[in-house]
Design a protein around this motif. Structure first.
Motif, PDB file in Angstrom:
ATOM      1  N   PRO A   1       0.843  -1.205   0.000  1.00 42.62           N
ATOM      2  CA  PRO A   1       0.000   0.000   0.000  1.00 42.62           C
ATOM      3  C   PRO A   1       0.879   1.257   0.000  1.00 42.62           C
ATOM      4  N   LYS A   2       0.377   2.293  -0.652  1.00 43.97           N
ATOM      5  CA  LYS A   2       1.164   3.503  -0.898  1.00 43.97           C
ATOM      6  C   LYS A   2       1.884   4.036   0.343  1.00 43.97           C
ATOM      7  N   ASP A   3       1.173   4.152   1.461  1.00 49.03           N
ATOM      8  CA  ASP A   3       1.791   4.724   2.655  1.00 49.03           C
ATOM      9  C   ASP A   3       2.928   3.864   3.203  1.00 49.03           C
ATOM     10  N   HIS A   4       2.889   2.570   2.974  1.00 47.99           N
ATOM     11  CA  HIS A   4       3.963   1.687   3.440  1.00 47.99           C
ATOM     12  C   HIS A   4       5.036   1.468   2.373  1.00 47.99           C
ATOM     13  N   LYS A   5       4.632   1.543   1.111  1.00 43.35           N
ATOM     14  CA  LYS A   5       5.589   1.344   0.015  1.00 43.35           C
ATOM     15  C   LYS A   5       6.669   2.419   0.055  1.00 43.35           C
ATOM     16  N   PHE A   6       6.281   3.652   0.317  1.00 45.12           N
ATOM     17  CA  PHE A   6       7.240   4.753   0.266  1.00 45.12           C
ATOM     18  C   PHE A   6       7.994   4.931   1.572  1.00 45.12           C
ATOM     19  N   ASN A   7       7.610   4.246   2.597  1.00 45.60           N
ATOM     20  CA  ASN A   7       8.348   4.314   3.856  1.00 45.60           C
ATOM     21  C   ASN A   7       9.117   3.015   4.079  1.00 45.60           C
ATOM     22  N   LEU A   8       8.456   2.046   4.617  1.00 52.15           N
ATOM     23  CA  LEU A   8       9.112   0.782   4.955  1.00 52.15           C
ATOM     24  C   LEU A   8       9.573   0.025   3.712  1.00 52.15           C
TER      25      LEU A   8
ATOM     26  N   LEU B   1       2.370  -5.823  10.781  1.00 58.20           N
ATOM     27  CA  LEU B   1       1.405  -4.832  10.308  1.00 58.20           C
ATOM     28  C   LEU B   1       0.398  -5.450   9.336  1.00 58.20           C
ATOM     29  N   GLN B   2       0.485  -6.750   9.181  1.00 60.09           N
ATOM     30  CA  GLN B   2      -0.411  -7.534   8.311  1.00 60.09           C
ATOM     31  C   GLN B   2      -0.333  -7.083   6.853  1.00 60.09           C
TER      32      GLN B   2
END
Length: 115
Positions: A25-32, A80-81
């Protein structure tokens, strides 16, 4: 120079894993996701560099620390599933396999230092 098994295993793992990280998902792709990808690319670069170094042990120990961080980052994805159990187990198995190879190389280099 013959290619080291750890180098091929790392390359193959990255080739398999990068597309998966890109589907987070976008919010996790660009961070983690990006942090994991960057660490994997850096890991591969250092592996390539260390082959040509006379003093290999400091960089190998740095790689060992980096591998520990990768394990925790992937555990976080799982907690975080963001990945299923089967994929997580596959990733950890590959990281452990790379770690076993790395540990053997570290052990070999330490024995050279103490001799």
């Amino acid at each position: 120079m013959q290619e080291l098994p750890i180098l091929q295993k790392t390359y193959d793992f990255i080739k398999w894993y990068i597309p998966i990280l890109g589907r987070l998902p976008k919010d996790h792709k660009f961070n983690l996701g990006n942090r994991i990808a960057e660490r994997l690319f850096e890991f591969l670069e250092i592996l390539i560099d260390v082959q040509f170094q006379k003093q290999k042990l400091p960089q190998l120990e740095q790689l060992n620390r980096s591998l520990a961080v990768l394990r925790y980052q992937n555990r976080l994805l799982f907690d975080l599933q963001l990945m299923d159990t089967q994929r997580y187990e596959y990733i950890i198995q590959h990281l452990d396999d790379i770690g076993t190879n790395l540990g053997g190389w570290i052990k070999q280099q330490r024995s050279k230092v103490t001799v």
